[in-house]
Design a protein around this motif. Structure first.
Motif, short mmCIF file in Angstrom:
data_model
loop_
_atom_site.label_atom_id
_atom_site.label_comp_id
_atom_site.label_asym_id
_atom_site.label_seq_id
_atom_site.Cartn_x
_atom_site.Cartn_y
_atom_site.Cartn_z
N THR A 150 37.07 53.54 48.28
CA THR A 150 36.74 55.21 48.60
C THR A 150 37.07 56.14 47.95
O THR A 150 36.78 57.17 47.86
N ASN A 151 38.17 55.85 47.32
CA ASN A 151 39.02 56.80 46.34
C ASN A 151 38.14 57.05 45.05
O ASN A 151 38.16 55.90 44.20
N GLU A 164 43.96 50.01 47.08
CA GLU A 164 43.77 51.11 46.01
C GLU A 164 45.02 51.61 45.33
O GLU A 164 45.56 52.68 45.58
N LEU A 172 39.85 56.66 41.49
CA LEU A 172 40.38 55.23 41.28
C LEU A 172 39.09 54.31 41.07
O LEU A 172 39.50 53.41 40.18
N LYS A 173 38.06 54.42 41.57
CA LYS A 173 36.91 53.70 41.64
C LYS A 173 36.35 53.73 39.95
O LYS A 173 36.03 52.83 39.69
N SER A 221 47.12 51.81 41.69
CA SER A 221 47.13 52.14 40.27
C SER A 221 47.20 50.75 39.72
O SER A 221 48.00 50.02 39.59
N ASN A 257 41.59 52.26 54.31
CA ASN A 257 42.82 52.82 53.50
C ASN A 257 43.27 54.24 54.05
O ASN A 257 44.02 54.82 53.17
N ASP A 258 42.71 54.76 54.92
CA ASP A 258 42.79 56.11 55.36
C ASP A 258 44.12 56.41 55.94
O ASP A 258 44.36 55.51 56.86
N ARG A 293 44.97 47.92 55.74
CA ARG A 293 44.19 48.66 54.50
C ARG A 293 43.26 47.62 54.27
O ARG A 293 42.01 48.13 53.90
#
Length: 720
Positions: A36-37, A154, A40-41, A156, A508-509, A503
């Motif tokens: 969803t980020n 999510e 990052l995606k 890095s 992941n919210d 998550r």
């Protein structure tokens, strides 16, 4: 008319499509939903657009397939294979990563062993590359699941430096499943093993089961009940066991069987099962050789002996060591192991049941074969909502031991109660036995840090069945998940595991994660409060262990009755296990014994486990024991109401199907928490002869109402 028909067909297709995509929990924590980020995606896609992954073995193909499913679901890309130089992700064993080997620190290969892996971000010819490497295909499989977890949660990928390997050898699920497909203490439907269709039909559910286990490092499964049926050792069933072993092998999972000690008599026609008898030894050796003829990598045996009526070596005047070693000898040439359960108690032993396992195994420390591991429950009674750590941990330093925990919630409300068990498991793992000085934790003992030559492990009694969501309650999946994570690394925290599971399983919210993680971490304490506060234990109903039964006093043996454990009378309540009582505390190290025996240091959580105290005993809170007990029962039930309120607020973050399922189950849990509260408070009030403090609402019914409740056909009472 034709237009209407077409419209109707389209509508039906849309409805079916919605149902097909429904979140019913089947995918567990391997949902691989889109990241969803957005930032990052985008980074994931640019970095993972080309992959080097030479998948030559069945195990590597399984890993490659999982990676493909994960990348397609999370970032919408397909695996595109290329060279090491051009790859953003390199996955291969250490001997195949070429020049990238220079980035692997010296000694790391030896450290990770056969199952560990390395995930490291490196500068590869001017661009960032994630290197996932290991000594073996199995390490690559485990590392692939860890890498996918990074994407799911999510994280890095720009500065990864992960070196991970299991801290125990044997990480095993124990299925208490019967050939009839009933499951003893199973609350999620029937057994997933469809023996009738095996070996010809391999259900895709078996493969998804194997995927889930591999994703958390579980490497073994005991297929059948510890109350074993000799049928499992017949050729008709061994060919079925072989089919499962073949299906599980690419996922790094070995199969084991529970065996009945009297099998040479019941199955082999011998007149005895005496472990020192030459014919008995030969029968077992022949049977073991036969099994390995079907399954060359068969794991070994799990044995329940001389407990709850099961036969064992003591039936013939022999010791546990005699029995375990006889089976160990039969398995040794094939590299199989014996998991010998320490859960033993006998009504012929007129002493505190909590003491029997220690008394029977302590004298034989160092007498067991190297391929025998003693399976010890987390506490000395039987998977209660709270128990002190088992005194055998640290008491047999020259014997291999593995921790046995129960994922299926036999004493924690079955699959209708939300109870995250990682805090329970960690309570045991973090307990300091002081057997080799301070910091002699159970976790350290399980990892054999002080005696590295010993084999190590953890076993979890499975909570898996044919329910669509596997475990009966969506949140019960977290107990399967946390068992795998903790058996891989007992040092992990309950909070970190819960964070990852939420998550991967929901969203992941952080607004959802923060609130629901707090509820999960508190959930076990809530349940202790409304069931067995202040060290009470074993006060459940005799009818399948469902609901409260502190009044139970009419079963066939004393230690099956609740009154044996709480010992409530007009003078007080609790089991005196100090030197003035059963002296069970004498089985612990002096530091532990003194800590629990001294009322100034004994924690409230274990007070009535170790002490019989007056109803007016003054607690640390300033309340009397009676007032404190009532308080815990009421705050326990109230905490479930609070959990309901939190869940309702989180509706926007959860799909409708699972939201409504959990909401309904929480309503059941609240109703049952009230029943536990009211039944226990009213029962113990007959001894305290004190009023329920005015601040608390009075029970809706009288004690007779609760005592007369009957719940026929409660689940989990499966028979062979």
């Amino acid at each position: 008319m034709k237009v209407r028909s077409i419209a109707l067909i389209v509508l039906i297709i849309l409805v079916i499509s919605q149902f097909a995509k429904a979140e019913n929990g089947y995918d567990l924590w391997l949902r691989y939903k889109p990241v969803t980020n957005a930032i990052l995606k985008s980074r994931y896609r640019s970095m993972l657009d080309h992959v080097f992954f030479p998948a030559e073995s069945d195990r590597l193909k399984v890993a490659e397939n999982e990676l493909g499913i994960g990348l397609a679901g999370m970032i919408g890309t397909k695996l595109q294979e290329t060279t090491i130089a051009q790859s953003g992700l390199v996955i291969a064993t250490i001997d195949k990563i070429g020049q990238l080997k220079k980035f692997i620190p010296a000694g790391t290969s030896e450290k990770i062993g056969a199952e560990g892996y390395i995930i490291k971000t490196v500068n590869n010819a001017g661009h960032l590359t994630v290197v996932l490497t290991a000594n073996s295909d199995l390490g690559i499989l485990y590392g692939t699941f860890h890498f996918l977890r990074l994407l799911q949660t999510e994280k890095s990928l720009t500065a990864l430096s992960i070196i991970d390997y299991p801290k125990t050898n044997y990480r095993v699920l124990d299925h208490w499943d019967n050939p009839t497909r009933t499951v003893e203490r199973g609350y999620a439907g029937f057994s997933i093993w469809n023996w009738h269709k095996l070996p010809g039909y391999i259900d895709t559910r078996y493969l998804d089961y194997a995927r889930a286990n591999a994703s958390v490092g579980i490497n073994g499964t005991v297929l059948n009940n510890v109350n074993a049926n000799t049928q499992m050792l017949t050729p008709a069933y061994l060919v079925k066991v072989k089919a499962l072993a073949d299906a599980f092998r690419p996922y790094g999972i070995k199969v084991y069987l529970s065996v009945k000690f009297s099998s040479p008599v019941e199955l082999g026609g011998l007149k005895t099962a005496d472990p020192l008898n030459a014919d008995v030894k030969k029968w077992w050796q022949d049977k073991v050789d036969e099994i390995y003829g079907y399954i060359p990598d068969f794991g070994g045996f799990l044995v329940k002996a001389n407990s709850e009526g099961q036969p064992g070596p003591q039936t013939y005047g022999r010791s546990h060591a005699d029995g375990a070693n006889m089976l160990g000898d039969a398995l040794a040439a094939h590299h199989g192991i014996v998991m010998w359960r320490a859960f033993v108690y006998d009504d012929k032993v007129p002493d505190d049941r909590a003491k029997q396992a220690y008394n029977e195994f302590k004298p034989f420390d160092g007498k067991f074969n190297s391929n025998v591991i003693i399976q010890v429950k987390n506490g000395p009674i039987d998977f209660q909502p709270r128990e002190p750590f088992h005194p055998l941990f640290g008491a047999i330093p020259n014997t291999a031991v593995m921790l046995e925990v129960q994922l299926t919630q036999e004493y924690l409300g079955f699959s209708t109660h939300l109870v995250y068990e990682a805090p329970l498991f960690k309570e045991c793992l973090n307990a300091d036995t002081y057997t080799k000085g301070k910091n002699s934790t159970v976790a350290r003992i399980l990892e054999a840090k002080d005696n590295p030559k010993l084999i190590t492990g953890m076993a979890g009694v499975a909570n898996i069945g044919t329910d669509v969501n596997w475990c009966g309650h969506p949140f019960a999946q977290a107990n399967w998940y946390c068992f795998g994570r903790l058996s891989w690394n007992p040092e992990e925290t309950a909070a970190d595991i819960a964070d990852d599971w939420l998550r991967m399983t929901f969203t992941n919210d952080n607004a959802f994660i923060k609130q629901m993680k707090a509820e999960m971490l508190q959930s076990r304490e809530n349940t202790v409060n409304y069931m067995t506060p202040l060290g009470l234990h074993h006060i459940m109903s005799a009818n399948g262990h469902y609901g409260p039964g502190p009044w139970v006093d009419n079963l066939g043996r004393a230690d099956w009755n609740a009154v044996y454990y709480h010992k409530a009378d007009t003078a007080g309540i609790g089991f005196d296990r100090t030197h003035t009582g059963s002296n069970a505390l004498g089985q612990y190290s002096p530091e532990v014994r003194n800590y629990f025996e001294n009322l100034n240091t004994c924690p409230d959580e274990y007070l009535l486990w170790f002490h019989h105290l007056a109803w007016n005993y003054k607690m640390r809170s300033g309340k009397t024991l009676w007032e404190e007990m009532v308080h815990h029962y009421y705050i326990g039930a109230d905490s479930v109401k609070h959990m309901q309120q939190v869940w309702n607020l989180l509706q926007p973050y959860v799909d409708p199907e699972r939201f409504n399922e959990v909401k309904q189950l929480m309503a059941i849990q609240y109703e049952e928490a009230i029943r536990w509260r009211d039944a226990c408070v009213l029962y113990f009030q007959t001894f305290s002869r004190q009023a329920i403090p005015a601040a608390y609402p009075k029970p809706e019914h009288d004690l007779a109402y609760y005592r007369n409740l009957r719940f026929p056909n409660t689940p989990g009472q499966g028979v062979n």
